[in-house]
Design a protein around this motif. Structure first.
Motif, PDB file in Angstrom:
ATOM      1  N   LYS A 583     -13.860 -15.485 -25.493  1.00 52.12           N
ATOM      2  CA  LYS A 583     -14.153 -14.715 -24.283  1.00 52.12           C
ATOM      3  C   LYS A 583     -12.903 -14.637 -23.417  1.00 52.12           C
ATOM      4  O   LYS A 583     -12.011 -15.477 -23.507  1.00 52.12           O
ATOM      5  CB  LYS A 583     -15.302 -15.342 -23.500  1.00 52.12           C
ATOM      6  CG  LYS A 583     -14.968 -16.665 -22.837  1.00 52.12           C
ATOM      7  CD  LYS A 583     -16.172 -17.254 -22.117  1.00 52.12           C
ATOM      8  CE  LYS A 583     -16.551 -16.476 -20.889  1.00 52.12           C
ATOM      9  NZ  LYS A 583     -15.583 -16.622 -19.781  1.00 52.12           N
ATOM     10  N   PRO A 584     -12.848 -13.604 -22.557  1.00 49.11           N
ATOM     11  CA  PRO A 584     -11.754 -13.536 -21.593  1.00 49.11           C
ATOM     12  C   PRO A 584     -11.909 -14.648 -20.562  1.00 49.11           C
ATOM     13  O   PRO A 584     -13.019 -14.932 -20.108  1.00 49.11           O
ATOM     14  CB  PRO A 584     -11.932 -12.159 -20.945  1.00 49.11           C
ATOM     15  CG  PRO A 584     -12.873 -11.410 -21.835  1.00 49.11           C
ATOM     16  CD  PRO A 584     -13.744 -12.444 -22.466  1.00 49.11           C
ATOM     17  N   THR A 585     -10.815 -15.280 -20.213  1.00 51.40           N
ATOM     18  CA  THR A 585     -10.832 -16.305 -19.177  1.00 51.40           C
ATOM     19  C   THR A 585      -9.866 -15.883 -18.068  1.00 51.40           C
ATOM     20  O   THR A 585      -9.503 -14.717 -17.964  1.00 51.40           O
ATOM     21  CB  THR A 585     -10.461 -17.682 -19.760  1.00 51.40           C
ATOM     22  OG1 THR A 585      -9.174 -17.598 -20.392  1.00 51.40           O
ATOM     23  CG2 THR A 585     -11.481 -18.133 -20.802  1.00 51.40           C
ATOM     24  N   LYS A 586      -9.438 -16.814 -17.253  1.00 51.86           N
ATOM     25  CA  LYS A 586      -8.597 -16.498 -16.101  1.00 51.86           C
ATOM     26  C   LYS A 586      -7.346 -15.731 -16.516  1.00 51.86           C
ATOM     27  O   LYS A 586      -6.741 -16.012 -17.547  1.00 51.86           O
ATOM     28  CB  LYS A 586      -8.202 -17.804 -15.390  1.00 51.86           C
ATOM     29  CG  LYS A 586      -7.631 -17.601 -14.008  1.00 51.86           C
ATOM     30  CD  LYS A 586      -7.419 -18.938 -13.316  1.00 51.86           C
ATOM     31  CE  LYS A 586      -6.926 -18.738 -11.890  1.00 51.86           C
ATOM     32  NZ  LYS A 586      -6.701 -20.032 -11.213  1.00 51.86           N
ATOM     33  N   TYR A 587      -6.957 -14.723 -15.715  1.00 50.18           N
ATOM     34  CA  TYR A 587      -5.793 -13.862 -15.920  1.00 50.18           C
ATOM     35  C   TYR A 587      -5.928 -12.949 -17.141  1.00 50.18           C
ATOM     36  O   TYR A 587      -4.977 -12.298 -17.536  1.00 50.18           O
ATOM     37  CB  TYR A 587      -4.503 -14.680 -16.041  1.00 50.18           C
ATOM     38  CG  TYR A 587      -4.209 -15.512 -14.824  1.00 50.18           C
ATOM     39  CD1 TYR A 587      -3.890 -14.911 -13.603  1.00 50.18           C
ATOM     40  CD2 TYR A 587      -4.273 -16.898 -14.869  1.00 50.18           C
ATOM     41  CE1 TYR A 587      -3.635 -15.670 -12.465  1.00 50.18           C
ATOM     42  CE2 TYR A 587      -4.023 -17.673 -13.740  1.00 50.18           C
ATOM     43  CZ  TYR A 587      -3.709 -17.056 -12.547  1.00 50.18           C
ATOM     44  OH  TYR A 587      -3.461 -17.809 -11.430  1.00 50.18           O
ATOM     45  N   GLY A 588      -7.120 -12.908 -17.755  1.00 50.90           N
ATOM     46  CA  GLY A 588      -7.295 -12.052 -18.927  1.00 50.90           C
ATOM     47  C   GLY A 588      -6.832 -12.699 -20.205  1.00 50.90           C
ATOM     48  O   GLY A 588      -6.560 -12.007 -21.193  1.00 50.90           O
ATOM     49  N   PHE A 589      -6.721 -14.037 -20.227  1.00 53.60           N
ATOM     50  CA  PHE A 589      -6.465 -14.746 -21.480  1.00 53.60           C
ATOM     51  C   PHE A 589      -7.711 -14.611 -22.359  1.00 53.60           C
ATOM     52  O   PHE A 589      -8.834 -14.558 -21.855  1.00 53.60           O
ATOM     53  CB  PHE A 589      -6.204 -16.233 -21.233  1.00 53.60           C
ATOM     54  CG  PHE A 589      -5.080 -16.537 -20.271  1.00 53.60           C
ATOM     55  CD1 PHE A 589      -3.980 -15.702 -20.169  1.00 53.60           C
ATOM     56  CD2 PHE A 589      -5.132 -17.667 -19.475  1.00 53.60           C
ATOM     57  CE1 PHE A 589      -2.947 -15.991 -19.277  1.00 53.60           C
ATOM     58  CE2 PHE A 589      -4.112 -17.971 -18.593  1.00 53.60           C
ATOM     59  CZ  PHE A 589      -3.010 -17.127 -18.486  1.00 53.60           C
ATOM     60  N   ILE A 590      -7.525 -14.589 -23.680  1.00 56.17           N
ATOM     61  CA  ILE A 590      -8.650 -14.593 -24.609  1.00 56.17           C
ATOM     62  C   ILE A 590      -8.651 -15.946 -25.306  1.00 56.17           C
ATOM     63  O   ILE A 590      -7.704 -16.274 -26.030  1.00 56.17           O
ATOM     64  CB  ILE A 590      -8.558 -13.457 -25.645  1.00 56.17           C
ATOM     65  CG1 ILE A 590      -8.342 -12.099 -24.956  1.00 56.17           C
ATOM     66  CG2 ILE A 590      -9.816 -13.419 -26.514  1.00 56.17           C
ATOM     67  CD1 ILE A 590      -9.466 -11.651 -24.047  1.00 56.17           C
ATOM     68  N   ASP A 591      -9.692 -16.733 -25.086  1.00 51.31           N
ATOM     69  CA  ASP A 591      -9.739 -18.102 -25.597  1.00 51.31           C
ATOM     70  C   ASP A 591     -10.966 -18.334 -26.455  1.00 51.31           C
ATOM     71  O   ASP A 591     -12.001 -17.674 -26.293  1.00 51.31           O
ATOM     72  CB  ASP A 591      -9.764 -19.097 -24.434  1.00 51.31           C
ATOM     73  CG  ASP A 591      -8.409 -19.224 -23.752  1.00 51.31           C
ATOM     74  OD1 ASP A 591      -7.408 -19.409 -24.461  1.00 51.31           O
ATOM     75  OD2 ASP A 591      -8.355 -19.135 -22.504  1.00 51.31           O
ATOM     76  N   ALA A 592     -10.844 -19.308 -27.372  1.00 42.87           N
ATOM     77  CA  ALA A 592     -12.010 -19.791 -28.107  1.00 42.87           C
ATOM     78  C   ALA A 592     -12.788 -20.713 -27.177  1.00 42.87           C
ATOM     79  O   ALA A 592     -12.195 -21.471 -26.406  1.00 42.87           O
ATOM     80  CB  ALA A 592     -11.566 -20.541 -29.357  1.00 42.87           C
ATOM     81  N   ILE A 593     -14.110 -20.624 -27.259  1.00 46.54           N
ATOM     82  CA  ILE A 593     -14.933 -21.449 -26.369  1.00 46.54           C
ATOM     83  C   ILE A 593     -16.020 -22.168 -27.151  1.00 46.54           C
ATOM     84  O   ILE A 593     -16.424 -21.723 -28.235  1.00 46.54           O
ATOM     85  CB  ILE A 593     -15.579 -20.604 -25.252  1.00 46.54           C
ATOM     86  CG1 ILE A 593     -16.433 -19.473 -25.853  1.00 46.54           C
ATOM     87  CG2 ILE A 593     -14.530 -20.041 -24.313  1.00 46.54           C
ATOM     88  CD1 ILE A 593     -17.291 -18.766 -24.834  1.00 46.54           C
ATOM     89  N   ASN A 594     -16.474 -23.272 -26.601  1.00 48.81           N
ATOM     90  CA  ASN A 594     -17.584 -24.002 -27.172  1.00 48.81           C
ATOM     91  C   ASN A 594     -18.868 -23.193 -26.966  1.00 48.81           C
ATOM     92  O   ASN A 594     -19.176 -22.793 -25.840  1.00 48.81           O
ATOM     93  CB  ASN A 594     -17.706 -25.375 -26.494  1.00 48.81           C
ATOM     94  CG  ASN A 594     -18.790 -26.231 -27.105  1.00 48.81           C
ATOM     95  OD1 ASN A 594     -19.966 -25.895 -27.065  1.00 48.81           O
ATOM     96  ND2 ASN A 594     -18.384 -27.350 -27.677  1.00 48.81           N
ATOM     97  N   PHE A 595     -19.606 -22.946 -28.035  1.00 45.28           N
ATOM     98  CA  PHE A 595     -20.767 -22.047 -27.929  1.00 45.28           C
ATOM     99  C   PHE A 595     -21.908 -22.673 -27.133  1.00 45.28           C
ATOM    100  O   PHE A 595     -22.845 -21.983 -26.727  1.00 45.28           O
ATOM    101  CB  PHE A 595     -21.248 -21.631 -29.320  1.00 45.28           C
ATOM    102  CG  PHE A 595     -22.021 -22.672 -30.057  1.00 45.28           C
ATOM    103  CD1 PHE A 595     -23.400 -22.647 -30.103  1.00 45.28           C
ATOM    104  CD2 PHE A 595     -21.366 -23.704 -30.712  1.00 45.28           C
ATOM    105  CE1 PHE A 595     -24.111 -23.612 -30.777  1.00 45.28           C
ATOM    106  CE2 PHE A 595     -22.068 -24.672 -31.396  1.00 45.28           C
ATOM    107  CZ  PHE A 595     -23.441 -24.626 -31.430  1.00 45.28           C
ATOM    108  N   GLU A 596     -21.854 -23.999 -26.904  1.00 45.75           N
ATOM    109  CA  GLU A 596     -22.905 -24.654 -26.127  1.00 45.75           C
ATOM    110  C   GLU A 596     -22.514 -24.815 -24.657  1.00 45.75           C
ATOM    111  O   GLU A 596     -23.306 -24.527 -23.752  1.00 45.75           O
ATOM    112  CB  GLU A 596     -23.207 -26.035 -26.726  1.00 45.75           C
ATOM    113  CG  GLU A 596     -23.820 -25.965 -28.123  1.00 45.75           C
ATOM    114  CD  GLU A 596     -23.947 -27.332 -28.770  1.00 45.75           C
ATOM    115  OE1 GLU A 596     -24.953 -27.537 -29.484  1.00 45.75           O
ATOM    116  OE2 GLU A 596     -23.050 -28.183 -28.548  1.00 45.75           O
ATOM    117  N   THR A 597     -21.279 -25.258 -24.411  1.00 43.69           N
ATOM    118  CA  THR A 597     -20.856 -25.541 -23.029  1.00 43.69           C
ATOM    119  C   THR A 597     -20.074 -24.395 -22.395  1.00 43.69           C
ATOM    120  O   THR A 597     -19.889 -24.375 -21.185  1.00 43.69           O
ATOM    121  CB  THR A 597     -19.964 -26.790 -23.005  1.00 43.69           C
ATOM    122  OG1 THR A 597     -18.739 -26.516 -23.719  1.00 43.69           O
ATOM    123  CG2 THR A 597     -20.668 -27.974 -23.645  1.00 43.69           C
TER     124      THR A 597
END
Length: 617
Positions: A583-597
């Motif tokens: 998902k996009p995060t701060k400043y438009g970074f695209i990061d992998a994220i934990n699907f639960e948290t």
């Protein structure tokens, strides 16, 4: 009970990015979302509907509008005939159709001829308005809607460099770009050497895709002549039709098959005719789009026809096969063929572009994985003896990417590629930049501004080549006039960038860019070492010594089979990672994220999560 959304493309359309965006919005609204891989047959689609029992069905086709209308009509009538537009409880499924503006316009007039009610996703120019339209389709209201919109606003509007906004307005003001002088006519030596052409021009070279969807090559031949006479591009990449990529050399296979877009050249004589159309004006060189089988033989045919001389060739690494539905080969077979093609091009002295990272970005891979992929293609090219390595850096892709995020991602990719390339110091990097098509609006005035702005941003990394994406691409395939105007916009943007260079290149040293760059290099270095460990001969070493291990065919196959190289947009059952979210995060970074948290994952955490779920399954 949670509702379910099932989405798919029709007509072998490989473009799934819009479907993943709708699925992302759906997940934010607590809807189960599933996207099918492109190229599914009607029987496979029917089985998926029976299995998932969706409340919502999203269908997309973003190629030729007239064909799109036929495809939509066919699939709806077929699903109605199979009784699949109705759920087991008797309720009707809610159907959404998405396509190019003209496709939607035609469908609007034909709604009463369709076998069911359809929700047409309008070609909104405002991304938030489009998101609202999708939420309307999902019937999401009250607090869930407010929560989803708050998250989407944060993702859609990352930090913007204000100077780029101002200069982009200046580029298109009063259509002054129309006054840009034509490109220089190259010398005889430059006509047969892309690298010398650049040195002689003293500016970024401009290349573009061009191929008119038709039953014959003749509209494209005439279009090439217009483009060459206008002296607006240095290299033309044939926008090859899917039929040409699959069935070149077998004209009989073209019979009774529809052309999904692009120029349908069938044999050697067609290639000769297309190439000869470039022998005028500023003599642009020519390359074809990569084919999906028999690439080695096709390279010889192209050279004999006059193509690839003074041009370069683009070859993927992991793609154009069963993975994305664009070719008949398995991932394993295509990796072998693609690496052989790179080695052959290297022996012929033809510059090579491995256009792989763009494909990962189209499937919402996170920034670390994109940077890692640049390192992998570097390893393949330097160990294959490629003298001139061309890298395509696609900006504004996905559209949620921010300005500073793009600069950080690209500078990290450049640095890590240069480290891997130390294996072969005589190999040279060529930076090629482009605008992501999805970034461009169907509103032509806004799209001209966006093309200018994206070009200004790209110039900050000092490209030697600009892959021209015409501003009209969100609405229709580029005509010669579209390409001429787009080239003029890009060249005026280059000119204004040079005049304001000190005010723009400072952003390469912005603290946010530098911090993110170092983070991506650290994360990608970890992933590269883990991939290298998949090679049984690996005994450790500095990043600059990893090229032979990373470029190994079996290692690359393991890297994708294990899920080390993975993206949420990969739908093939053998390579899909159910628990990978980005998902996009701060400043438009695209990061992998934990699907639960929903917390950002480091690569070590991602691989541990991957191994844990692989054990469970």
């Amino acid at each position: 009970m949670k509702k379910t959304y099932l989405a798919f493309t029709v007509g072998n359309d490989p473009h799934t990015e819009g479907l993943f965006k709708s699925a992302h919005i759906g997940r934010l609204a607590n809807i189960n979302c599933h996207v099918l891989a492109p190229g599914k047959t009607i029987d496979e689609i029917a089985e998926a509907i029976k299995y998932h029992e969706p409340d919502f069905i999203g269908i997309s086709y973003r190629l030729t509008p007239e064909i799109g209308v036929k495809e939509f009509t066919y699939i709806l009538h077929k699903l109605e005939e199979l009784g699949l537009l109705t759920k087991e409880n008797g309720d009707r499924r809610k159907i959404a159709l998405a396509g190019l503006p003209k496709t939607i316009e035609i469908l609007e007039k034909k709604k009463n001829t369709l076998p069911c009610e359809v929700f047409l996703i309008p070609p909104e120019t405002d991304p938030l308005a489009k998101a609202i339209s999708v939420l309307d389709y999902f019937e999401v209201y009250s607090s869930r809607r407010e929560k989803a919109l708050a998250q989407l606003k944060e993702e859609m509007f990352p930090y913007r460099v204000k100077e780029l906004d101002q200069l982009a307005e200046e580029v298109i003001a009063g259509e002054k770009y129309r006054l840009e002088p034509p490109l220089n006519v190259p010398s005889e030596k430059a006509k047969v050497s892309l690298t010398y052409r650049y040195e002689e021009a003293g500016r970024p070279l401009i290349r573009t895709h061009f191929g008119i969807p038709s039953d014959s090559i003749y509209p494209t031949v005439e279009g090439i002549k217009i483009i060459a006479d206008a002296k607006v591009v240095d290299e033309i990449s044939l926008g090859s039709s899917d039929l040409s990529q699959r069935y070149f050399g077998r004209p009989e296979e073209f019979e009774n098959r529809k052309n999904d877009g692009g120029v349908p050249y069938k044999d050697y004589d067609d290639l000769v005719m297309l190439f000869k159309a470039t022998r005028r004006g500023n003599y642009p060189s020519m390359k074809p789009y990569a084919h999906v089988y028999d690439i080695l033989n096709f390279i010889d045919i192209c050279i004999e026809a006059g193509m690839l001389i003074g041009a370069h060739q683009a070859i993927p690494l992991f793609w154009f096969n069963e993975l994305d539905g664009r070719g008949p080969l398995s991932v394993s077979e295509s990796i072998d063929e693609h690496i052989l093609a790179v080695k052959k091009l290297a022996k012929l002295g033809i510059p090579v572009e491995m256009n792989d990272p763009n494909q990962w970005a189209s499937r919402y891979a996170h920034d670390t994985l994109i940077v890692t992929d640049y390192a992998l293609i570097t390893a393949v090219m330097v160990t294959s003896g490629v003298k001139n390595r061309i890298y395509q850096f696609q900006f504004n892709k996905p559209v949620e990417t921010g300005d500073l995020a793009d600069l950080a991602k690209m500078s990290a990719a450049i640095e890590i590629s240069n480290i891997i390339a130390q294996y072969n110091p005589s190999s040279r990097m060529w930076k090629q930049t482009r605008t992501g098509i999805e970034y461009l609006s169907p509103d032509m005035e806004k799209a001209r501004y966006q093309l200018a702005r994206s070009t200004l941003l790209q110039m900050i990394i000092d490209p030697q080549i600009i892959h021209l994406v015409s501003y009209c691409e969100a609405d229709h395939a580029a005509t010669p006039e579209d390409i001429i105007k787009s080239s003029q916009i890009v060249r005026r943007a280059i000119r204004l960038f040079e005049e304001n260079k000190p005010d723009l290149i400072k952003y390469m040293n912005d603290p946010i860019v530098l911090e993110r760059k170092e983070y991506l290099i650290k994360e990608a270095s970890f992933l590269l070492e883990e991939i290298a460990k998949l090679n049984l001969l690996y005994t450790g070493g500095h990043l600059s010594e990893l090229a032979p291990y990373l470029a190994n065919n079996d290692t690359l196959k393991k890297a994708i089979k294990t899920g080390y190289m993975a993206a949420p947009g990969i739908m093939h059952p053998s390579y899909r990672q159910e628990y990978l979210l980005t998902k996009p995060t701060k400043y438009g970074f695209i990061d992998a994220i934990n699907f639960e948290t929903y917390k950002v994952l480091s690569e070590e955490e991602r691989l541990n999560q991957l191994k844990r779920f692989n054990k469970l399954n």
